[in-house]
Design an enzyme around this catalytic site. Structure first.
Site, short mmCIF file in Angstrom:
data_model
loop_
_atom_site.label_atom_id
_atom_site.label_comp_id
_atom_site.label_asym_id
_atom_site.label_seq_id
_atom_site.Cartn_x
_atom_site.Cartn_y
_atom_site.Cartn_z
N CYS A 53 -0.74 0.09 7.20
CA CYS A 53 -1.45 0.30 5.94
C CYS A 53 -2.90 0.61 6.30
O CYS A 53 -3.27 0.57 7.47
CB CYS A 53 -1.31 -0.87 4.97
SG CYS A 53 -2.08 -2.41 5.46
N CYS A 90 -1.05 4.74 3.79
CA CYS A 90 -2.07 5.30 4.68
C CYS A 90 -2.08 6.82 4.66
O CYS A 90 -2.92 7.45 5.29
CB CYS A 90 -1.92 4.78 6.10
SG CYS A 90 -0.37 5.18 6.90
N CYS A 144 -1.40 8.61 9.14
CA CYS A 144 -0.32 8.13 10.00
C CYS A 144 0.22 9.27 10.85
O CYS A 144 0.68 10.27 10.32
CB CYS A 144 0.80 7.54 9.15
SG CYS A 144 0.28 6.10 8.22
#
Length: 142
Positions: A12, A86, A90
């Protein structure tokens, strides 16, 4: 999976709430059957104290954890990458199993909201364990 023990990375943004709670549940419920990692694209300075409180209510201590920076190495070392808000931060590597869990961000939320997030994460973790090590169920240490 890369070997007999699957590995999961929870990601996250701040690695201070959702991903830490998920890692705490997976560690607690799967025991040593799964390697667990968590990281954030922009890690915070500390774990969200309300998330720590909510997890303590169910017997899981995440107070000693620290937010960690997401690295390519962490993704490469993981079989499953579970993202929690995110977005484009990512990294994607072919051959990995990716899941995006849409969960309320506990940052700035009261304990009631964080409890709801915690309980949703636990339910998802129980399903994840069944998909990783079928038929073994959760080992509830809480």
């Amino acid at each position: 999976m890369t070997d007999s023990k699957p590995s999961v990375l929870f990601v996250c943004v701040h690695n201070a709430g959702r991903s830490q709670m998920a890692a705490g549940f997976l560690t607690n419920l799967a025991g040593d059957r799964v390697d667990v990692r968590s990281a954030g694209s922009m890690p915070g300075d500390q774990i969200n104290p309300v998330a720590v409180e909510a997890m303590a209510e169910v017997g899981i201590d995440i107070a000693g954890e620290q937010p960690k920076k997401l690295t390519d190495d962490a993704v490469i070392a993981s079989d499953v990458v579970i993202t929690m808000g995110c977005g484009d931060e990512c990294p994607y590597f072919p051959g990995k199993r990716y899941e995006d869990w849409v969960l309320t961000d506990p940052a700035g939320q009261g304990i009631e909201t964080v409890r709801e997030v915690r309980d949703e994460i636990k339910a998802r973790i129980e399903g994840l364990i069944e998909s990783l090590v079928p038929g073994t169920g959760a080992v509830d240490h809480a």
